[in-house]
Scaffold this motif. Structure first.
Motif, PDB file in Angstrom:
ATOM      1  N   THR A 161       0.841  -1.202   0.000  1.00 19.41           N
ATOM      2  CA  THR A 161       0.000   0.000   0.000  1.00 19.41           C
ATOM      3  C   THR A 161       0.872   1.246   0.000  1.00 19.41           C
ATOM      4  O   THR A 161       0.633   2.191  -0.769  1.00 19.41           O
ATOM      5  N   ALA A 162       1.891   1.247   0.847  1.00 23.72           N
ATOM      6  CA  ALA A 162       2.792   2.395   0.915  1.00 23.72           C
ATOM      7  C   ALA A 162       3.588   2.560  -0.375  1.00 23.72           C
ATOM      8  O   ALA A 162       3.820   3.687  -0.835  1.00 23.72           O
ATOM      9  N   TYR A 163       4.022   1.445  -0.972  1.00 23.10           N
ATOM     10  CA  TYR A 163       4.742   1.520  -2.247  1.00 23.10           C
ATOM     11  C   TYR A 163       3.879   2.206  -3.311  1.00 23.10           C
ATOM     12  O   TYR A 163       4.351   3.060  -4.065  1.00 23.10           O
ATOM     13  N   MET A 164       2.608   1.833  -3.373  1.00 25.50           N
ATOM     14  CA  MET A 164       1.727   2.399  -4.387  1.00 25.50           C
ATOM     15  C   MET A 164       1.501   3.888  -4.164  1.00 25.50           C
ATOM     16  O   MET A 164       1.543   4.686  -5.110  1.00 25.50           O
ATOM     17  N   ILE A 165       1.278   4.269  -2.921  1.00 23.49           N
ATOM     18  CA  ILE A 165       1.087   5.689  -2.623  1.00 23.49           C
ATOM     19  C   ILE A 165       2.317   6.492  -3.021  1.00 23.49           C
ATOM     20  O   ILE A 165       2.218   7.561  -3.636  1.00 23.49           O
ATOM     21  N   GLU A 166       3.489   5.994  -2.689  1.00 30.38           N
ATOM     22  CA  GLU A 166       4.731   6.714  -2.984  1.00 30.38           C
ATOM     23  C   GLU A 166       4.948   6.871  -4.478  1.00 30.38           C
ATOM     24  O   GLU A 166       5.320   7.952  -4.958  1.00 30.38           O
ATOM     25  N   ALA A 167       4.707   5.822  -5.250  1.00 32.19           N
ATOM     26  CA  ALA A 167       4.912   5.891  -6.699  1.00 32.19           C
ATOM     27  C   ALA A 167       3.897   6.820  -7.351  1.00 32.19           C
ATOM     28  O   ALA A 167       4.250   7.634  -8.219  1.00 32.19           O
ATOM     29  N   LEU A 168       2.633   6.722  -6.962  1.00 29.04           N
ATOM     30  CA  LEU A 168       1.609   7.577  -7.567  1.00 29.04           C
ATOM     31  C   LEU A 168       1.767   9.031  -7.144  1.00 29.04           C
ATOM     32  O   LEU A 168       1.463   9.950  -7.910  1.00 29.04           O
ATOM     33  N   LYS A 169       2.258   9.247  -5.941  1.00 31.65           N
ATOM     34  CA  LYS A 169       2.563  10.618  -5.520  1.00 31.65           C
ATOM     35  C   LYS A 169       3.648  11.218  -6.416  1.00 31.65           C
ATOM     36  O   LYS A 169       3.557  12.387  -6.833  1.00 31.65           O
ATOM     37  N   GLU A 170       4.662  10.446  -6.731  1.00 33.97           N
ATOM     38  CA  GLU A 170       5.714  10.925  -7.630  1.00 33.97           C
ATOM     39  C   GLU A 170       5.155  11.149  -9.031  1.00 33.97           C
ATOM     40  O   GLU A 170       5.517  12.125  -9.708  1.00 33.97           O
ATOM     41  N   PHE A 171       4.276  10.264  -9.490  1.00 35.28           N
ATOM     42  CA  PHE A 171       3.639  10.445 -10.796  1.00 35.28           C
ATOM     43  C   PHE A 171       2.889  11.766 -10.859  1.00 35.28           C
ATOM     44  O   PHE A 171       3.038  12.547 -11.811  1.00 35.28           O
ATOM     45  N   TYR A 172       2.089  12.043  -9.861  1.00 35.56           N
ATOM     46  CA  TYR A 172       1.305  13.277  -9.850  1.00 35.56           C
ATOM     47  C   TYR A 172       2.180  14.522  -9.708  1.00 35.56           C
ATOM     48  O   TYR A 172       1.854  15.590 -10.234  1.00 35.56           O
ATOM     49  N   SER A 173       3.285  14.395  -8.996  1.00 35.78           N
ATOM     50  CA  SER A 173       4.128  15.561  -8.708  1.00 35.78           C
ATOM     51  C   SER A 173       5.104  15.895  -9.823  1.00 35.78           C
ATOM     52  O   SER A 173       5.675  16.988  -9.852  1.00 35.78           O
ATOM     53  N   THR A 174       5.317  14.941 -10.736  1.00 39.95           N
ATOM     54  CA  THR A 174       6.282  15.124 -11.823  1.00 39.95           C
ATOM     55  C   THR A 174       5.583  15.651 -13.069  1.00 39.95           C
ATOM     56  O   THR A 174       4.557  15.112 -13.495  1.00 39.95           O
ATOM     57  N   ASN A 175       6.124  16.693 -13.664  1.00 37.16           N
ATOM     58  CA  ASN A 175       5.597  17.199 -14.925  1.00 37.16           C
ATOM     59  C   ASN A 175       6.159  16.324 -16.044  1.00 37.16           C
ATOM     60  O   ASN A 175       7.337  16.408 -16.389  1.00 37.16           O
ATOM     61  N   ILE A 176       5.303  15.468 -16.604  1.00 41.09           N
ATOM     62  CA  ILE A 176       5.727  14.539 -17.650  1.00 41.09           C
ATOM     63  C   ILE A 176       5.403  15.157 -19.005  1.00 41.09           C
ATOM     64  O   ILE A 176       4.235  15.289 -19.376  1.00 41.09           O
ATOM     65  N   LYS A 177       6.441  15.529 -19.738  1.00 44.01           N
ATOM     66  CA  LYS A 177       6.259  16.177 -21.043  1.00 44.01           C
ATOM     67  C   LYS A 177       6.448  15.127 -22.132  1.00 44.01           C
ATOM     68  O   LYS A 177       7.572  14.685 -22.393  1.00 44.01           O
ATOM     69  N   ILE A 178       5.348  14.709 -22.741  1.00 44.28           N
ATOM     70  CA  ILE A 178       5.353  13.626 -23.718  1.00 44.28           C
ATOM     71  C   ILE A 178       5.434  14.180 -25.131  1.00 44.28           C
ATOM     72  O   ILE A 178       4.697  15.104 -25.498  1.00 44.28           O
ATOM     73  N   ASP A 179       6.327  13.590 -25.916  1.00 43.55           N
ATOM     74  CA  ASP A 179       6.489  13.950 -27.328  1.00 43.55           C
ATOM     75  C   ASP A 179       5.979  12.798 -28.178  1.00 43.55           C
ATOM     76  O   ASP A 179       6.735  11.899 -28.548  1.00 43.55           O
ATOM     77  N   CYS A 180       4.645  12.839 -28.461  1.00 43.65           N
ATOM     78  CA  CYS A 180       3.990  11.742 -29.188  1.00 43.65           C
ATOM     79  C   CYS A 180       4.371  10.406 -28.547  1.00 43.65           C
ATOM     80  O   CYS A 180       4.167  10.222 -27.357  1.00 43.65           O
ATOM     81  N   ALA A 181       4.945   9.488 -29.306  1.00 39.52           N
ATOM     82  CA  ALA A 181       5.449   8.235 -28.708  1.00 39.52           C
ATOM     83  C   ALA A 181       6.938   8.141 -28.880  1.00 39.52           C
ATOM     84  O   ALA A 181       7.534   7.057 -28.849  1.00 39.52           O
ATOM     85  N   ASP A 182       7.579   9.309 -29.066  1.00 41.30           N
ATOM     86  CA  ASP A 182       9.022   9.323 -29.325  1.00 41.30           C
ATOM     87  C   ASP A 182       9.855   9.473 -28.069  1.00 41.30           C
ATOM     88  O   ASP A 182      11.023   9.102 -28.049  1.00 41.30           O
ATOM     89  N   GLY A 183       9.262  10.038 -27.027  1.00 40.83           N
ATOM     90  CA  GLY A 183      10.045  10.232 -25.826  1.00 40.83           C
ATOM     91  C   GLY A 183       9.290  11.079 -24.803  1.00 40.83           C
ATOM     92  O   GLY A 183       8.165  11.522 -25.044  1.00 40.83           O
ATOM     93  N   ALA A 184       9.914  11.284 -23.657  1.00 36.33           N
ATOM     94  CA  ALA A 184       9.310  12.078 -22.591  1.00 36.33           C
ATOM     95  C   ALA A 184      10.407  12.725 -21.760  1.00 36.33           C
ATOM     96  O   ALA A 184      11.492  12.172 -21.612  1.00 36.33           O
ATOM     97  N   ILE A 185      10.077  13.891 -21.207  1.00 37.59           N
ATOM     98  CA  ILE A 185      10.990  14.618 -20.309  1.00 37.59           C
ATOM     99  C   ILE A 185      10.299  14.742 -18.971  1.00 37.59           C
ATOM    100  O   ILE A 185       9.103  15.018 -18.886  1.00 37.59           O
ATOM    101  N   PHE A 186      11.053  14.528 -17.888  1.00 39.26           N
ATOM    102  CA  PHE A 186      10.502  14.595 -16.528  1.00 39.26           C
ATOM    103  C   PHE A 186      11.020  15.857 -15.851  1.00 39.26           C
ATOM    104  O   PHE A 186      12.224  16.083 -15.787  1.00 39.26           O
ATOM    105  N   GLU A 187      10.112  16.667 -15.365  1.00 37.58           N
ATOM    106  CA  GLU A 187      10.519  17.904 -14.681  1.00 37.58           C
ATOM    107  C   GLU A 187       9.912  17.967 -13.288  1.00 37.58           C
ATOM    108  O   GLU A 187       8.864  17.433 -13.026  1.00 37.58           O
TER     109      GLU A 187
END
Length: 439
Positions: A413-439
């Motif tokens: 449960t704690a693992y899931m909360i920690e990972a999803l918290k990071e997902f929500y907190s990270t600005n994921i900049k997606i370039d179609c299906a070519d790549g992504a930048i994490f900010e």
């Protein structure tokens, strides 16, 4: 919070979520406490940057969202889970008289439950009731906090085949015992009315389900396990909501959606195949002053994490699992993948989520079905019918999925909360299906 404390809050959350209607009501209380603004679907939405909001549909699905202040790279970062679990629904005419003075309830299966797990344990009912009140039809949550039903097994002396693969008949074997003579036909509706403090004639209609009253627990000599009804999928609803509330992302619109009816196919007005999420996202888009083309641009840059629990390796039957893509309790988040696309995970979405987990040192494991077995489906591929975006399916490993009483590991449960918290907190900049930048 340590694993025991997080698990205790999870159990409290599940205990308050007696039905899909109670699940959504429980989540509303979390959002209200956090200062979120409720936006009914039937009203005009006025949304501002930096605001926090939620809406519901049918009182059994809920969607909350946080609007970033700096939407220079406008997109959505979404988690999806579901509010319902397999059980039995009480039919509109509920009572079956006899034999002798017995009174039973007439119920039908909701979802793909393990029938045998419902026998010989205290049960109650919960859901919603529509009543007449001051000339109006009013919706009421309903739950009887008492052991009032049981589905008794036939003694082995009278059913010698019960341990040899006996096939239960839902219309014969799975009818709960309501009374042995103290209650008569008509007393079920009287009970409902009495619990609500209204007249019987003012009870119009009901959506009521059986509830397993077995005690929840953290168990094992080293407190390794957590067992409760409804782990699938209230554990994911809880973890995604907790991560969502504890996150902030100025550059995206974070969304936490919990759909109803996943266990019966999702093809309802409040299910993952409905327009619920699409309608909400488009309304957010227009209320912020963006046009239709900008909405499509935003969706193309967005990411969905579909959260629905996964099968942990069973200690007595390892032969049922894939040889290399098998998962274990307390070993981290499960990424689920299937060639038939019942899971949405592909190399691109998997790479993004693996990077998210790596940033916070959350362990990851992989699940795939044996190639000669057909697995189930979940939310990701179905919600993509309405809102097509990059997505993957994850879950928490558990035992006895679709039993009336399920088990998971205390660490996950704690693992899931920690990972999803990071997902929500990270600005994921997606370039179609070519790549992504994490900010």
């Amino acid at each position: 919070m340590n694993n025991i404390q997080i698990s205790q809050e999870l159990l409290s959350f599940i205990d308050s979520s007696k039905s899909m209607f109670h699940s959504v009501d429980t989540m509303k209380k979390y959002f209200d406490k956090a200062g979120y603004t409720f936006l009914p679907e039937s009203t005009k939405w006025e949304i501002k940057k930096g605001g926090n909001y939620y809406t519901t549909r049918n009182n059994s699905s809920i969607l909350a969202f946080q609007v970033g202040e700096l939407l220079d790279d406008y997109h959505f970062q979404i988690t999806a889970s579901h509010s319902d679990s397999p059980t039995y629904k009480v039919k509109a005419v509920p009572e079956l008289e006899g034999p002798f003075e017995f009174l039973r309830l007439n119920v039908e299966g909701y979802g793909g439950m393990i029938d045998s797990s419902w026998f010989d344990r205290p049960l109650s009912i919960a859901g919603r009731v529509l009543i007449r009140e001051n000339g109006k039809i009013v919706n009421k949550l309903f739950n009887i906090d008492k052991d009032i039903l049981m589905i008794p097994n036939v003694a082995i002396h009278l059913n010698r085949e019960v341990n040899n693969g006996y096939a239960y008949n839902k219309q014969v074997d799975l009818l709960p015992l309501f009374s042995a003579g103290e209650l008569k036909k008509g007393d079920f509706d009287k009970m409902v009315a009495d619990e609500l403090g209204v007249k019987v004639e003012d009870v119009i209609s009901k959506d009521l389900f059986l509830v397993n009253r077995q005690r929840q627990c953290i168990w094992g000599y080293k407190d390794e396990f957590v067992s409760t009804p409804k782990l699938d999928d209230l554990q994911c609803a809880f973890t995604s909501m907790k991560a969502f509330l504890d996150s902030k992302n100025e550059h995206s619109i974070n969304v936490c959606v919990v759909f109803d009816n996943e266990e019966v196919g999702s093809n309802t007005k409040q299910g993952a195949m409905s327009t619920f999420m699409k309608d909400a996202l488009m309304r957010v888009n227009s209320s912020l002053g963006f046009g239709v083309d900008e909405y499509h641009q935003a969706v193309a840059k967005s990411f969905l994490v579909s959260c629905d629990n996964a099968h942990a390796l069973h200690p007595n039957h390892p032969e049922l699992y894939d040889q290399t893509n098998r998962t274990y309790l307390n070993k981290g988040i499960v990424i689920k993948e299937a060639a038939n696309q019942k899971y949405t995970t592909d190399a691109f979405s998997r790479a993004i989520f693996l990077e998210i987990c790596k940033r916070v040192d959350v362990p990851v494991q992989f699940f795939a079905n044996r190639s000669d077995k057909v697995g189930g489906s979940t939310l990701g591929n179905l919600s993509n019918i309405q809102v097509s975006l990059h997505a993957l399916d994850i879950g928490i490993a558990q035992l006895a999925m679709h039993s009336s009483y399920e088990t998971c590991g205390i660490k996950d449960t704690a693992y899931m909360i920690e990972a999803l918290k990071e997902f929500y907190s990270t600005n994921i900049k997606i370039d179609c299906a070519d790549g992504a930048i994490f900010e």
